[in-house]
Design a protein around this motif. Sequence first.
Motif, mmCIF file in Angstrom:
data_model
loop_
_atom_site.group_PDB
_atom_site.id
_atom_site.type_symbol
_atom_site.label_atom_id
_atom_site.label_comp_id
_atom_site.label_asym_id
_atom_site.label_seq_id
_atom_site.Cartn_x
_atom_site.Cartn_y
_atom_site.Cartn_z
ATOM 1 N N ALA A 310 0.786 -1.233 -0.001
ATOM 2 C CA ALA A 310 0.138 0.072 -0.017
ATOM 3 C C ALA A 310 0.514 1.178 0.400
ATOM 4 O O ALA A 310 1.203 1.054 1.250
ATOM 5 N N ALA A 311 0.420 2.305 -0.855
ATOM 6 C CA ALA A 311 1.161 3.650 -0.897
ATOM 7 C C ALA A 311 0.885 4.355 0.233
ATOM 8 O O ALA A 311 1.605 4.982 0.868
ATOM 9 N N PHE A 312 -0.124 4.133 0.734
ATOM 10 C CA PHE A 312 -0.849 5.424 1.497
ATOM 11 C C PHE A 312 -1.896 4.680 2.863
ATOM 12 O O PHE A 312 -2.728 3.299 2.365
ATOM 13 N N ASN A 313 -1.715 5.396 3.999
ATOM 14 C CA ASN A 313 -2.937 4.721 5.043
ATOM 15 C C ASN A 313 -4.358 4.615 4.157
ATOM 16 O O ASN A 313 -4.344 5.618 3.564
ATOM 17 N N GLY A 314 -5.214 3.722 4.220
ATOM 18 C CA GLY A 314 -6.539 3.733 4.241
ATOM 19 C C GLY A 314 -7.372 2.343 4.228
ATOM 20 O O GLY A 314 -6.856 1.710 4.936
ATOM 21 N N ILE A 315 -8.542 2.022 3.198
ATOM 22 C CA ILE A 315 -9.379 1.325 3.215
ATOM 23 C C ILE A 315 -9.359 0.287 1.898
ATOM 24 O O ILE A 315 -9.723 1.519 1.201
ATOM 25 N N ILE A 316 -9.374 -0.347 1.892
ATOM 26 C CA ILE A 316 -9.422 -1.371 0.548
ATOM 27 C C ILE A 316 -11.043 -0.952 0.371
ATOM 28 O O ILE A 316 -12.134 -1.112 0.638
ATOM 29 N N LYS A 317 -11.155 -0.424 -1.565
ATOM 30 C CA LYS A 317 -12.590 -0.259 -1.599
ATOM 31 C C LYS A 317 -12.844 -1.013 -2.514
ATOM 32 O O LYS A 317 -13.964 -1.991 -2.511
ATOM 33 N N GLU A 318 -11.679 -1.768 -2.870
ATOM 34 C CA GLU A 318 -12.012 -3.024 -4.827
ATOM 35 C C GLU A 318 -10.723 -3.942 -4.685
ATOM 36 O O GLU A 318 -9.980 -3.462 -4.197
ATOM 37 N N ALA A 319 -11.545 -5.226 -4.072
ATOM 38 C CA ALA A 319 -10.521 -5.989 -4.470
ATOM 39 C C ALA A 319 -10.693 -6.707 -5.684
ATOM 40 O O ALA A 319 -12.155 -7.788 -4.756
ATOM 41 N N GLY A 320 -10.359 -7.365 -7.011
ATOM 42 C CA GLY A 320 -11.170 -7.932 -7.717
ATOM 43 C C GLY A 320 -10.663 -8.270 -8.983
ATOM 44 O O GLY A 320 -9.863 -7.351 -9.714
ATOM 45 N N VAL A 321 -11.354 -9.039 -9.548
ATOM 46 C CA VAL A 321 -10.883 -9.013 -11.047
ATOM 47 C C VAL A 321 -11.868 -7.827 -12.060
ATOM 48 O O VAL A 321 -13.485 -7.467 -11.813
ATOM 49 N N VAL A 322 -11.220 -7.012 -12.563
ATOM 50 C CA VAL A 322 -11.556 -5.635 -13.862
ATOM 51 C C VAL A 322 -10.986 -5.495 -14.991
ATOM 52 O O VAL A 322 -10.081 -6.487 -15.225
ATOM 53 N N SER A 323 -12.186 -5.526 -16.028
ATOM 54 C CA SER A 323 -11.772 -5.315 -17.344
ATOM 55 C C SER A 323 -10.632 -4.421 -17.244
ATOM 56 O O SER A 323 -10.441 -3.781 -16.999
ATOM 57 N N GLU A 359 1.664 -2.456 4.630
ATOM 58 C CA GLU A 359 1.505 -3.757 4.023
ATOM 59 C C GLU A 359 1.631 -4.535 2.549
ATOM 60 O O GLU A 359 0.672 -3.157 1.633
ATOM 61 N N VAL A 360 1.589 -5.231 2.961
ATOM 62 C CA VAL A 360 1.590 -6.078 1.081
ATOM 63 C C VAL A 360 -0.307 -6.250 1.312
ATOM 64 O O VAL A 360 -0.788 -7.084 1.506
ATOM 65 N N ILE A 361 -0.547 -6.099 -0.706
ATOM 66 C CA ILE A 361 -1.938 -6.306 -0.748
ATOM 67 C C ILE A 361 -1.715 -7.560 -1.762
ATOM 68 O O ILE A 361 -3.124 -7.570 -1.999
ATOM 69 N N GLY A 362 -0.558 -7.258 -2.350
ATOM 70 C CA GLY A 362 -0.857 -8.331 -3.441
ATOM 71 C C GLY A 362 0.490 -8.820 -4.166
ATOM 72 O O GLY A 362 2.010 -8.794 -3.582
ATOM 73 N N ALA A 363 0.454 -9.340 -5.394
ATOM 74 C CA ALA A 363 1.879 -9.323 -6.178
ATOM 75 C C ALA A 363 1.670 -9.219 -7.772
ATOM 76 O O ALA A 363 0.593 -8.691 -7.897
ATOM 77 N N VAL A 364 2.909 -8.758 -8.072
ATOM 78 C CA VAL A 364 2.702 -8.843 -9.160
ATOM 79 C C VAL A 364 2.778 -9.863 -10.040
ATOM 80 O O VAL A 364 2.610 -10.275 -9.643
ATOM 81 N N GLY A 365 2.284 -8.786 -11.523
ATOM 82 C CA GLY A 365 1.730 -10.047 -12.108
ATOM 83 C C GLY A 365 1.163 -9.457 -13.991
ATOM 84 O O GLY A 365 1.961 -8.361 -13.996
ATOM 85 N N SER A 366 0.488 -10.244 -14.783
ATOM 86 C CA SER A 366 0.230 -9.869 -16.199
ATOM 87 C C SER A 366 -0.977 -10.199 -16.150
ATOM 88 O O SER A 366 -1.045 -10.354 -17.902
ATOM 89 N N THR A 367 -2.033 -9.651 -15.255
ATOM 90 C CA THR A 367 -3.049 -10.438 -15.948
ATOM 91 C C THR A 367 -3.970 -9.251 -16.322
ATOM 92 O O THR A 367 -3.526 -7.782 -16.127
ATOM 93 N N GLY A 368 -5.080 -9.516 -17.499
ATOM 94 C CA GLY A 368 -5.703 -8.153 -17.867
ATOM 95 C C GLY A 368 -5.431 -8.339 -19.720
ATOM 96 O O GLY A 368 -4.395 -8.688 -19.256
ATOM 97 N N ARG A 369 -5.572 -6.317 -19.859
ATOM 98 C CA ARG A 369 -4.546 -6.027 -20.375
ATOM 99 C C ARG A 369 -2.914 -5.778 -20.328
ATOM 100 O O ARG A 369 -3.138 -4.878 -19.887
ATOM 101 N N SER A 370 -2.479 -6.728 -20.552
ATOM 102 C CA SER A 370 -0.921 -6.690 -20.046
ATOM 103 C C SER A 370 0.251 -6.964 -21.296
ATOM 104 O O SER A 370 -0.500 -8.445 -21.904
ATOM 105 N N THR A 371 1.359 -6.707 -21.677
ATOM 106 C CA THR A 371 1.708 -7.512 -22.038
ATOM 107 C C THR A 371 3.678 -7.848 -21.587
ATOM 108 O O THR A 371 4.703 -8.256 -22.504
ATOM 109 N N GLY A 372 2.690 -7.577 -20.579
ATOM 110 C CA GLY A 372 4.248 -8.653 -19.052
ATOM 111 C C GLY A 372 4.304 -8.468 -18.057
ATOM 112 O O GLY A 372 2.877 -7.436 -17.993
ATOM 113 N N PRO A 373 4.913 -8.839 -17.098
ATOM 114 C CA PRO A 373 4.955 -8.284 -15.782
ATOM 115 C C PRO A 373 5.363 -7.497 -15.517
ATOM 116 O O PRO A 373 6.145 -7.156 -15.486
ATOM 117 N N HIS A 374 4.121 -6.268 -15.114
ATOM 118 C CA HIS A 374 4.936 -5.638 -13.904
ATOM 119 C C HIS A 374 3.794 -4.447 -13.378
ATOM 120 O O HIS A 374 2.032 -5.465 -13.321
#
Length: 394
Positions: A310-323, A359-374
Amino acid sequence: MNTRKIKVIKFIVCVIFIFNSIILIADANVKKTYEAYIGGRLVGYTDDKKEFKQIYGEINNEINQRLGIDLVQDKKVKFKVNKDNIDKSSEKSIKKNIKKAINDEVNAKEININDKNYGIVLNEDEAKDVLKDFIIQNVNKFNINLDSTIDTEIKGDIKYLDVKVPVSKINDIDEIVNNMVNDKNIKVKVKVKEEKEVTIEPKTKIKRDDSMYIGKITVKEGEKGSKKVNSEVTYCNGKKINENIISEYVLKEPKDRIEYRGSKTPIGAKVTFLKYPTRGRYITSKFGSRWGRKHNGIDIAGNTGDPVTAAFNGIIKEAGVVSGYGNMIKIKHENGLETLYGHLSSIKVKKGQKIKEGEVIGAVGSTGRSTGPHLHFELRSNGVPINPEAYIKK
């Protein structure tokens, strides 16, 4: 008889007399040990007949007093010289054997708790005395103040069973009490009054300060207070199981701890307040126009599985798959600010969860419209995408 023979005879008689005298004196200096018998039964060894008879009389008196009637009569005591040099018996051993020698049967009471026999006493009054003494010793064992005791209770099925037994089977009250105190299976509830001084922790009050940017916090420490608390506390075998507060009296009022939190928006002032959301710091695609479309964030290089924080303190508003974004997390911050993390290989938080910077919230990947892991990272103010580069701490 001539004179010489007479002198020899006199000398021999004198020697015999002196020798016998020495034996008598030596014998007198050696204390005899006696075998003591009651009713024909050997009960011990003593070197003092008078002392033995006194012990025997004391035991008879003790039993008759406990019975309340003159049931136990003195049995005939006999002594024989002990020729085997057996040592004198201890007083405890003599008393025990004397009681065994008294065969009179009496009506008595067996103390039975939860179907276990804890000893035999002469009557119900003695049985009740055993339980009273047991409770007192139990209270003392757990260092509970007896003077503050309100109520006591032995938990379990307590019965006084009628039995007819020889006097020798009657137990000493202290002996029964000690056995009960050392038995963890008997539960004793004790309710006591307690008065204690308790610390009152200061409350924390949050105050907004528009002279500081969000994320900045200054604290004015408070002061602890104290109060006198009167309560009724219930213990079971020394362990507190309940506390009922009767009254409280404040001795010293606490002073609140005040936390001043910045409420000034950094947007526009270009004040850095965001932490890098992943360990890779190389930006492969910047904010703005890209391939004829607007790129609403920045792409940060990384390997699949690298932690995203997390880049800053807050509350998770969304967590899931988005087009387009694939696995995506959106965090809501103060003053209408949001950060977004896209193309994740995994999500480690849930909607509504409070999160702190770093705090860790996830991991780098290449899901969705992506050309490689970032990591695709966005900053938004009231829904409007803003270039996050100017607000990330270097």
